[in-house]
Design a protein around this motif. Structure first.
Motif, PDB file in Angstrom:
ATOM      1  N   GLN A 231       0.834  -1.188   0.000  1.00  0.00           N
ATOM      2  CA  GLN A 231       0.000   0.000   0.000  1.00  0.00           C
ATOM      3  C   GLN A 231       0.874   1.245   0.000  1.00  0.00           C
ATOM      4  OE1 GLN A 231      -1.568  -1.134   4.114  1.00  0.00           O
ATOM      5  NE2 GLN A 231      -1.799   1.087   4.164  1.00  0.00           N
ATOM      6  N   GLN A 232       0.274   2.371  -0.301  1.00  0.00           N
ATOM      7  CA  GLN A 232       1.020   3.617  -0.344  1.00  0.00           C
ATOM      8  C   GLN A 232       1.517   3.979   1.060  1.00  0.00           C
ATOM      9  OE1 GLN A 232       1.787   5.365  -3.170  1.00  0.00           O
ATOM     10  NE2 GLN A 232       0.856   3.680  -4.287  1.00  0.00           N
ATOM     11  N   GLY A 233       2.702   4.551   1.108  1.00  0.00           N
ATOM     12  CA  GLY A 233       3.261   4.954   2.385  1.00  0.00           C
ATOM     13  C   GLY A 233       4.636   5.552   2.210  1.00  0.00           C
ATOM     14  N   GLU A 234       5.236   5.916   3.327  1.00  0.00           N
ATOM     15  CA  GLU A 234       6.502   6.645   3.280  1.00  0.00           C
ATOM     16  C   GLU A 234       7.705   5.758   3.011  1.00  0.00           C
ATOM     17  OE1 GLU A 234       6.511   8.579   7.043  1.00  0.00           O
ATOM     18  OE2 GLU A 234       5.049  10.099   6.457  1.00  0.00           O
ATOM     19  N   ASN A 235       7.641   4.498   3.378  1.00  0.00           N
ATOM     20  CA  ASN A 235       8.799   3.613   3.251  1.00  0.00           C
ATOM     21  C   ASN A 235       8.483   2.403   2.385  1.00  0.00           C
ATOM     22  OD1 ASN A 235      10.503   5.176   4.985  1.00  0.00           O
ATOM     23  ND2 ASN A 235       9.389   4.348   6.748  1.00  0.00           N
ATOM     24  N   ILE A 236       9.493   1.622   2.100  1.00  0.00           N
ATOM     25  CA  ILE A 236       9.311   0.423   1.283  1.00  0.00           C
ATOM     26  C   ILE A 236       8.817  -0.720   2.164  1.00  0.00           C
ATOM     27  CG2 ILE A 236      11.682  -0.457   1.575  1.00  0.00           C
ATOM     28  CD1 ILE A 236      11.570  -1.149  -1.471  1.00  0.00           C
ATOM     29  N   GLY A 237       7.998  -1.606   1.583  1.00  0.00           N
ATOM     30  CA  GLY A 237       7.471  -2.755   2.297  1.00  0.00           C
ATOM     31  C   GLY A 237       8.373  -3.961   2.175  1.00  0.00           C
ATOM     32  N   ASN A 238       8.092  -4.993   2.979  1.00  0.00           N
ATOM     33  CA  ASN A 238       8.948  -6.179   3.035  1.00  0.00           C
ATOM     34  C   ASN A 238       9.018  -6.932   1.705  1.00  0.00           C
ATOM     35  OD1 ASN A 238       9.658  -6.058   5.894  1.00  0.00           O
ATOM     36  ND2 ASN A 238       7.509  -6.539   6.287  1.00  0.00           N
ATOM     37  N   GLY A 239       7.875  -7.116   1.065  1.00  0.00           N
ATOM     38  CA  GLY A 239       7.859  -7.864  -0.187  1.00  0.00           C
ATOM     39  C   GLY A 239       8.593  -7.144  -1.305  1.00  0.00           C
ATOM     40  N   ARG A 240       8.374  -5.838  -1.397  1.00  0.00           N
ATOM     41  CA  ARG A 240       9.042  -5.053  -2.440  1.00  0.00           C
ATOM     42  C   ARG A 240      10.548  -5.021  -2.216  1.00  0.00           C
ATOM     43  NH1 ARG A 240       6.142   0.410  -3.930  1.00  0.00           N
ATOM     44  NH2 ARG A 240       4.731  -1.150  -4.851  1.00  0.00           N
ATOM     45  N   ALA A 241      10.967  -4.860  -0.980  1.00  0.00           N
ATOM     46  CA  ALA A 241      12.400  -4.844  -0.677  1.00  0.00           C
ATOM     47  C   ALA A 241      13.043  -6.185  -1.014  1.00  0.00           C
ATOM     48  CB  ALA A 241      12.624  -4.495   0.788  1.00  0.00           C
ATOM     49  N   ALA A 242      12.350  -7.272  -0.717  1.00  0.00           N
ATOM     50  CA  ALA A 242      12.882  -8.597  -1.068  1.00  0.00           C
ATOM     51  C   ALA A 242      13.028  -8.734  -2.576  1.00  0.00           C
ATOM     52  CB  ALA A 242      11.971  -9.695  -0.516  1.00  0.00           C
ATOM     53  N   ALA A 243      12.039  -8.253  -3.334  1.00  0.00           N
ATOM     54  CA  ALA A 243      12.111  -8.335  -4.790  1.00  0.00           C
ATOM     55  C   ALA A 243      13.337  -7.591  -5.315  1.00  0.00           C
ATOM     56  CB  ALA A 243      10.836  -7.760  -5.409  1.00  0.00           C
ATOM     57  N   VAL A 244      13.590  -6.412  -4.780  1.00  0.00           N
ATOM     58  CA  VAL A 244      14.736  -5.617  -5.241  1.00  0.00           C
ATOM     59  C   VAL A 244      16.050  -6.316  -4.906  1.00  0.00           C
ATOM     60  CG1 VAL A 244      15.981  -3.443  -4.934  1.00  0.00           C
ATOM     61  CG2 VAL A 244      13.485  -3.436  -5.130  1.00  0.00           C
ATOM     62  N   LEU A 245      16.199  -6.808  -3.678  1.00  0.00           N
ATOM     63  CA  LEU A 245      17.448  -7.467  -3.307  1.00  0.00           C
ATOM     64  C   LEU A 245      17.655  -8.760  -4.084  1.00  0.00           C
ATOM     65  CD1 LEU A 245      18.138  -7.116   0.517  1.00  0.00           C
ATOM     66  CD2 LEU A 245      18.898  -5.725  -1.384  1.00  0.00           C
ATOM     67  N   PHE A 246      16.593  -9.533  -4.287  1.00  0.00           N
ATOM     68  CA  PHE A 246      16.713 -10.767  -5.055  1.00  0.00           C
ATOM     69  C   PHE A 246      17.164 -10.457  -6.481  1.00  0.00           C
ATOM     70  CE2 PHE A 246      13.788 -13.962  -2.631  1.00  0.00           C
ATOM     71  CZ  PHE A 246      14.403 -13.611  -1.435  1.00  0.00           C
TER      72      PHE A 246
END
Length: 263
Positions: free
Chosen positions: A16-31
């Motif tokens: 959802q919209q918010g100020e920081n990155i979420g857990n799933g999105r951060a995992a996608a980027v690192l992977f």
């Protein structure tokens, strides 16, 4: 790169919209940074496209698919899409979870209880059920289900905590059952993480200002601060990689020490 040549399916990869990155999105980027080919799933395509746009800015890409893991047909379709696109599945990172401020057993609505369990426990079972045959045929794989320290702590999220506690036992069984197939199954147990789901969710329900919420949540953590999604994603990356090749059936707390207050 730690995931070079590996195919990862990440559920709950939007946010959802918010100020920081979420857990799933951060995992996608690192992977992606570590070389993985990605199939990202979420119930909202708009949020998935935001994740993909972030990846593309870094020179990566991902397949995206709408899926509700509480529905068996969606789980089967997700696995079929991954295998048709990439030929295999090496990593399942299930980041899906929902909760409700149900507070008192007397006041729990059955529909709320059922919905939380349908997503948090039944969904984890269903996506595992359909992923395992692929991993067994490969004789390799890593499955990580994301949980919460609420599973072992007193919390006014009764359906959420109970579904996550049950998830721990389910994953321990998965680990035992599939060890002979060289499939590792673990739990990532998160504490207070500064994500849009946490901050915006509580802000919407309680009306508490965001800065006040952050201070309240920081104060509950022995380390004195909430974690970030980048910190949780680094542990998810470890569990998905060959660095964790002898680790299975574990419940890994990423919570700034919150679990030390329990038991």
């Amino acid at each position: 790169m730690r995931l070079e040549g590996k195919v990862a399916v990440i559920t709950g990869a939007g946010q959802q919209q918010g100020e920081n990155i979420g857990n799933g999105r951060a995992a996608a980027v690192l992977f992606a940074r570590e070389g993985a080919k990605l199939l990202l799933a979420n119930r909202s395509m708009a949020s998935l496209e935001e994740t993909r746009d972030l990846l593309r800015k870094e020179g990566f890409d991902a397949e995206c698919m709408i899926a509700d893991i509480s529905k068996e047909d969606d789980c089967a379709a997700l696995v079929n899409t991954a295998t048709s696109k990439f030929g295999r599945i090496d990593i399942l990172h299930n980041n899906v979870g929902i909760g409700a401020l149900d507070g008192d057993t007397v006041n729990i609505e059955r529909s709320v209880w059922d919905n939380v369990f349908n997503v948090n426990l039944d969904g984890a079972m269903l996506i595992s059920k359909h992923t395992l045959p692929i991993m067994r045929s490969q004789k390799s794989g890593s499955i990580t289900h994301v949980s919460s320290v609420a599973a072992i702590a007193s919390s006014p999220l009764i359906a959420y905590k109970t579904s996550k506690a049950a998830l721990h036992e389910f994953v321990r069984w998965l680990a035992f059952e599939n060890a002979r197939h060289n499939i590792r199954c673990n739990v990532l147990m998160l504490g207070m993480i500064d994500t849009p789901m946490a901050i915006e969710g509580y802000h919407k329900v309680t009306g508490t200002p965001r800065d006040t919420l952050r201070k309240q949540r920081d104060a509950q953590v022995p380390m004195g601060r909430m974690g970030t999604a980048w910190e949780t994603a680094k542990v998810a990356l470890f569990l998905a990689s060959d660095d964790a090749s002898y680790l299975t059936g574990a419940v890994i707390p990423v919570d700034g020490g919150m679990h030390t207050r329990v038991g």
